[in-house]
Enzyme design. Sequence first.
Site: not given
Length: 471
Positions: A314, A325, A339
């Site tokens: 999460s 990224d 998740k």
Amino acid sequence: MGSRFKSFGLVLVGVLAGVLLSLNFSAVAQRDAAKYPLPIDELRSFAEVFGAIKSGYVESVEDKKLITEAINGMLTGLDPHSAYLDQEAFKELQVGTQGEFGGLGIEVGMEDGFVKVVSPIEDTPAFRAGLKPGDLIIKLDDTPVKGMSLNDAVKRMRGKPKTGIRLTIVRKGEAKPFEVTVVRDVIRVQSVKSKMIEPGYGYVRVSQFQELTPENMVKHINVLYKDEPLKGLILDLRNDPGGLLNGAVGISAAFLPAKAVVVTTDGRAEDAKRKYIASPEDYLRGTREDYLRALPAQIKNVPMVVLVNGGSASASEIVAGALQDYKRATIIGTQTFGKGSVQTIMPLGNNTAIKLTTARYYTPNGRSIQAKGITPDIEVEEPGAPTSRVREADLVKHLGNDSDKDKPSAPAEKAKPEASDKLRTSTEEDRKPIELGGPDDFQLKQAMNHLKGLPVIAKADKPDEPAAKKN
């Protein structure tokens, strides 16, 4: 007899529709009444079952219990993370985000009717007892878990501090179930820890994302920078089950350029379509002063490694995905839990609430985390960890990854078991938790090697095998 039930059912359809509209669902129901009309045939069936239970069940059952169980069933039938929160569970959720609550100290879910450990929280009774992500709890004392709801199981695990509960555990790789006695305590989670590994190299561990986690991390980083600038920083998110979204945005913002996109969410409702950026309005809650202003300027450029594993879920996956990224940090470890869904807490009357999955998370580059997780840039295995660790994609009724719309949802591919995964009977020594950040932490040593430009080793038992790098 049957006609009597049918007549009773038809009356209850109207009654039930009125009850639903009288609850706090009414605003949503009225807003979407034209778009999503009530399914009369299904409500008729529901009412007939309700009437049959009231008339013919072996014992008298209160209306409140039947309706509550029906609501609970609607939510638990959707996915592993949607749930009905009664008064006690709702209160525990609210207190837990502040970093103090009662219990054993584990993040749990449900799998095949058993309680599944998602992640033990560091420095809690469950962690010290040796519980591991993926463990199945099949008995609580002498009571089988099968047939219990998750809420009921959690209630049984809670209790007065200093009282014990005996858990029967099934663990992959074990020849048979084993028992662990865990002594309940008030859980006060210190969500951030730090230390100087050696001169110039700092280590920060985040074990859970709470209300004050980003602010506490700033304090720890300033201590690390007290004497001299850092040459490298390791952010440890292993076994971090997640927590508050604004905490993930705040920690990501500490290392990213201002206004950089941290995560986006997308769902069916308009308010579920959001973009969260590295900006105070997205990581501060309330009117508190912007704590990130206290960080040293060098923190934006210091070489970084983020450590992750199958227990990173999460919010920790949001941070890892954002830093990956932007190529702000090198992600080292193993595939994360996956998740990648958003749960919204919707308060109802009488201090209860529902936790409803309303959206999916996406990294800044548009990658969906759900049922896939974050793939590390450099794979380094955890010594002693099973190769077939349970992840989100293995959970029954898990939400699919929408980037695979044309493909049926399937469990994540599992590595072929090695000799060490064969059935065996473990010892108490085997069950002791690995001290993350300790002197024998193999993954941490490899993170240090990477920061120093030294070779990174994939496995502790194969010193000549270089770690796999992902493009």
